[in-house]
Scaffold this motif. Structure first.
Motif, PDB file in Angstrom:
ATOM      1  N   MET A 182       0.842  -1.211   0.000  1.00  0.00           N
ATOM      2  CA  MET A 182       0.000   0.000   0.000  1.00  0.00           C
ATOM      3  C   MET A 182       0.870   1.252   0.000  1.00  0.00           C
ATOM      4  N   GLY A 183       1.781   1.373   0.951  1.00  0.00           N
ATOM      5  CA  GLY A 183       2.645   2.541   1.025  1.00  0.00           C
ATOM      6  C   GLY A 183       2.005   3.712   1.744  1.00  0.00           C
ATOM      7  N   ARG A 184       2.836   4.702   2.019  1.00  0.00           N
ATOM      8  CA  ARG A 184       2.324   5.909   2.686  1.00  0.00           C
ATOM      9  C   ARG A 184       1.316   6.621   1.788  1.00  0.00           C
ATOM     10  N   HIS A 185       0.298   7.196   2.451  1.00  0.00           N
ATOM     11  CA  HIS A 185      -0.716   7.956   1.707  1.00  0.00           C
ATOM     12  C   HIS A 185      -1.056   9.222   2.493  1.00  0.00           C
ATOM     13  N   ILE A 186      -1.266  10.307   1.768  1.00  0.00           N
ATOM     14  CA  ILE A 186      -1.618  11.594   2.370  1.00  0.00           C
ATOM     15  C   ILE A 186      -2.935  12.081   1.798  1.00  0.00           C
ATOM     16  N   HIS A 187      -3.853  12.457   2.669  1.00  0.00           N
ATOM     17  CA  HIS A 187      -5.062  13.168   2.258  1.00  0.00           C
ATOM     18  C   HIS A 187      -4.810  14.671   2.392  1.00  0.00           C
ATOM     19  N   VAL A 188      -5.139  15.435   1.372  1.00  0.00           N
ATOM     20  CA  VAL A 188      -5.183  16.890   1.467  1.00  0.00           C
ATOM     21  C   VAL A 188      -6.661  17.252   1.519  1.00  0.00           C
TER      22      VAL A 188
ATOM     23  N   ASP B 183      -3.597  28.408  -2.032  1.00  0.00           N
ATOM     24  CA  ASP B 183      -3.081  27.561  -0.964  1.00  0.00           C
ATOM     25  C   ASP B 183      -1.852  26.843  -1.508  1.00  0.00           C
ATOM     26  N   SER B 184      -0.818  26.739  -0.709  1.00  0.00           N
ATOM     27  CA  SER B 184       0.461  26.209  -1.193  1.00  0.00           C
ATOM     28  C   SER B 184       0.640  24.710  -0.963  1.00  0.00           C
ATOM     29  N   THR B 185      -0.325  24.055  -0.310  1.00  0.00           N
ATOM     30  CA  THR B 185      -0.141  22.663   0.094  1.00  0.00           C
ATOM     31  C   THR B 185       0.216  21.752  -1.080  1.00  0.00           C
ATOM     32  N   LEU B 186      -0.503  21.849  -2.185  1.00  0.00           N
ATOM     33  CA  LEU B 186      -0.282  20.933  -3.299  1.00  0.00           C
ATOM     34  C   LEU B 186       1.075  21.166  -3.958  1.00  0.00           C
ATOM     35  N   ARG B 187       1.484  22.411  -4.100  1.00  0.00           N
ATOM     36  CA  ARG B 187       2.795  22.702  -4.688  1.00  0.00           C
ATOM     37  C   ARG B 187       3.912  22.133  -3.808  1.00  0.00           C
ATOM     38  N   ILE B 188       3.762  22.282  -2.499  1.00  0.00           N
ATOM     39  CA  ILE B 188       4.796  21.793  -1.587  1.00  0.00           C
ATOM     40  C   ILE B 188       4.833  20.267  -1.593  1.00  0.00           C
ATOM     41  N   LEU B 189       3.677  19.614  -1.609  1.00  0.00           N
ATOM     42  CA  LEU B 189       3.659  18.155  -1.646  1.00  0.00           C
ATOM     43  C   LEU B 189       4.279  17.613  -2.933  1.00  0.00           C
ATOM     44  N   ASP B 190       4.103  18.325  -4.040  1.00  0.00           N
ATOM     45  CA  ASP B 190       4.771  17.920  -5.275  1.00  0.00           C
ATOM     46  C   ASP B 190       6.292  17.912  -5.087  1.00  0.00           C
ATOM     47  N   ALA B 191       6.794  18.922  -4.382  1.00  0.00           N
ATOM     48  CA  ALA B 191       8.238  18.978  -4.117  1.00  0.00           C
ATOM     49  C   ALA B 191       8.658  17.867  -3.165  1.00  0.00           C
ATOM     50  N   VAL B 192       7.832  17.585  -2.154  1.00  0.00           N
ATOM     51  CA  VAL B 192       8.133  16.497  -1.222  1.00  0.00           C
ATOM     52  C   VAL B 192       8.177  15.158  -1.965  1.00  0.00           C
ATOM     53  N   ALA B 193       7.263  14.973  -2.919  1.00  0.00           N
ATOM     54  CA  ALA B 193       7.178  13.716  -3.655  1.00  0.00           C
ATOM     55  C   ALA B 193       8.432  13.438  -4.479  1.00  0.00           C
ATOM     56  N   ALA B 194       9.208  14.477  -4.764  1.00  0.00           N
ATOM     57  CA  ALA B 194      10.464  14.271  -5.481  1.00  0.00           C
ATOM     58  C   ALA B 194      11.534  13.655  -4.587  1.00  0.00           C
ATOM     59  N   GLU B 195      11.334  13.726  -3.271  1.00  0.00           N
ATOM     60  CA  GLU B 195      12.321  13.222  -2.308  1.00  0.00           C
ATOM     61  C   GLU B 195      11.850  11.988  -1.545  1.00  0.00           C
ATOM     62  N   LEU B 196      10.526  11.764  -1.495  1.00  0.00           N
ATOM     63  CA  LEU B 196       9.972  10.728  -0.636  1.00  0.00           C
ATOM     64  C   LEU B 196       8.816  10.053  -1.359  1.00  0.00           C
ATOM     65  N   GLU B 197       8.739   8.739  -1.250  1.00  0.00           N
ATOM     66  CA  GLU B 197       7.692   8.015  -1.966  1.00  0.00           C
ATOM     67  C   GLU B 197       6.402   7.974  -1.142  1.00  0.00           C
ATOM     68  N   PHE B 198       5.334   8.475  -1.721  1.00  0.00           N
ATOM     69  CA  PHE B 198       4.006   8.388  -1.116  1.00  0.00           C
ATOM     70  C   PHE B 198       2.987   8.741  -2.189  1.00  0.00           C
ATOM     71  N   THR B 199       1.742   8.460  -1.913  1.00  0.00           N
ATOM     72  CA  THR B 199       0.649   8.885  -2.788  1.00  0.00           C
ATOM     73  C   THR B 199      -0.204   9.893  -2.031  1.00  0.00           C
ATOM     74  N   PHE B 200      -0.965  10.692  -2.761  1.00  0.00           N
ATOM     75  CA  PHE B 200      -1.886  11.608  -2.078  1.00  0.00           C
ATOM     76  C   PHE B 200      -3.114  11.851  -2.929  1.00  0.00           C
ATOM     77  N   ASP B 201      -4.199  12.208  -2.261  1.00  0.00           N
ATOM     78  CA  ASP B 201      -5.412  12.614  -2.951  1.00  0.00           C
ATOM     79  C   ASP B 201      -5.876  13.951  -2.383  1.00  0.00           C
ATOM     80  N   VAL B 202      -6.840  14.567  -3.053  1.00  0.00           N
ATOM     81  CA  VAL B 202      -7.312  15.910  -2.697  1.00  0.00           C
ATOM     82  C   VAL B 202      -8.824  15.868  -2.517  1.00  0.00           C
ATOM     83  N   ILE B 203      -9.278  16.334  -1.353  1.00  0.00           N
ATOM     84  CA  ILE B 203     -10.711  16.407  -1.050  1.00  0.00           C
ATOM     85  C   ILE B 203     -11.115  17.878  -1.102  1.00  0.00           C
TER      86      ILE B 203
END
Length: 251
Positions: free
Chosen positions: A1-7, A122-142
């Motif tokens: 499954m791996g790490r997952h983040i909800h925004v 809101d900057s959350t999605l832009r920052i998570l894109d940068a995080v995803a370049a360094e760390l493996e995880f998936t995320f979705d947006v509500i």
């Protein structure tokens, strides 16, 4: 499954703005990451905690508060402004990557709670894109109820006139470009509407959806000074302010 983040968009302040989808995502989350922006804005973290306490059905989740990196002083426009924001986002990305790696297990579910909707100023999605370049995880947006929707609902007005567009912009851009049609203005610490013609219509709101909500409507000539005074008083009283407004030029 791996790490997952909800925004998760949590609306403009009223817990009743949360969608069923958002509530489901809250109940799926083990670790909530929240930015600590200092004592003046500590109630923003507390409001997030109150939302979780209201809607999460089972205990066991926890909050991880992260100290928000300071944004360097810069002009509010031009290359210097963009560079300062870029550096600030990069510092946040490093902090978030370390926190997710340390606080969230390899199959854990975390969340960031975004005021309003994560897609709008809101900057959350832009920052998570940068995080995803360094760390493996998936995320979705509500998606969430935006301050724009809350503003028009509380003033009981449509956002647009029949067949007409509406610009969503900032106070800085309003000062640079002026007003050529209907516009929603966000992120305006300078009360930039005061530069508009006196007969410009304005619908203003602050702390929308909260017990501290402020609403004023009229023309800039009639209510502009009152809005500026109310805004200054409220910011002094609370230590922070979130406000937005809709402008329409006179016919």
């Amino acid at each position: 499954m791996g790490r997952h983040i909800h925004v998760i968009g949590i609306g403009a302040g009223d817990p009743n703005y949360l969608t069923v989808q958002a509530i489901d995502a809250l109940n799926d989350t083990q670790v909530f990451f929240a930015m600590d922006k200092g004592e003046a804005k500590s109630d923003l973290v507390e409001l997030r905690k109150l939302i979780c306490a209201r809607f999460i059905r089972e205990p066991g989740y926890r909050f991880v508060e992260l100290p928000d990196p300071k944004r360097s002083a810069s002009p509010d426009c031009g290359a210097g402004y963009r560079e300062a924001v870029s550096d600030w986002h990069a510092a946040r990305a490093r902090l978030w990557a370390a926190a997710i790696a340390e606080e969230l297990g390899p199959d854990g579910v975390g969340a960031f709670l975004a005021w309003g909707d994560p897609s709008l100023y809101d900057s959350t999605l832009r920052i998570l894109d940068a995080v995803a370049a360094e760390l493996e995880f998936t995320f979705d947006v509500i998606p969430g109820i935006t301050a724009v929707q809350a503003l028009t609902a509380r003033h009981r007005i449509p956002l647009n006139e029949v067949g007409e567009p509406v610009l969503i912009t900032t106070g800085r851009k309003l000062r640079e470009q002026g007003l050529s049609g209907a516009a929603v203005v966000m992120l305006d610490a300078e009360c930039s509407f005061q530069a508009c013609p006196p007969d410009t219509e304005i619908w203003w709101g602050a702390y929308l959806g909260t017990a501290d909500e402020l609403l004023v409507a009229g023309t800039v000539g009639e209510v502009g000074t009152r809005i500026a005074e109310l805004r200054a008083q409220a910011r002094t009283r609370h230590g922070w302010i979130m406000d937005t407004y809709l402008l329409r030029p006179a016919d």
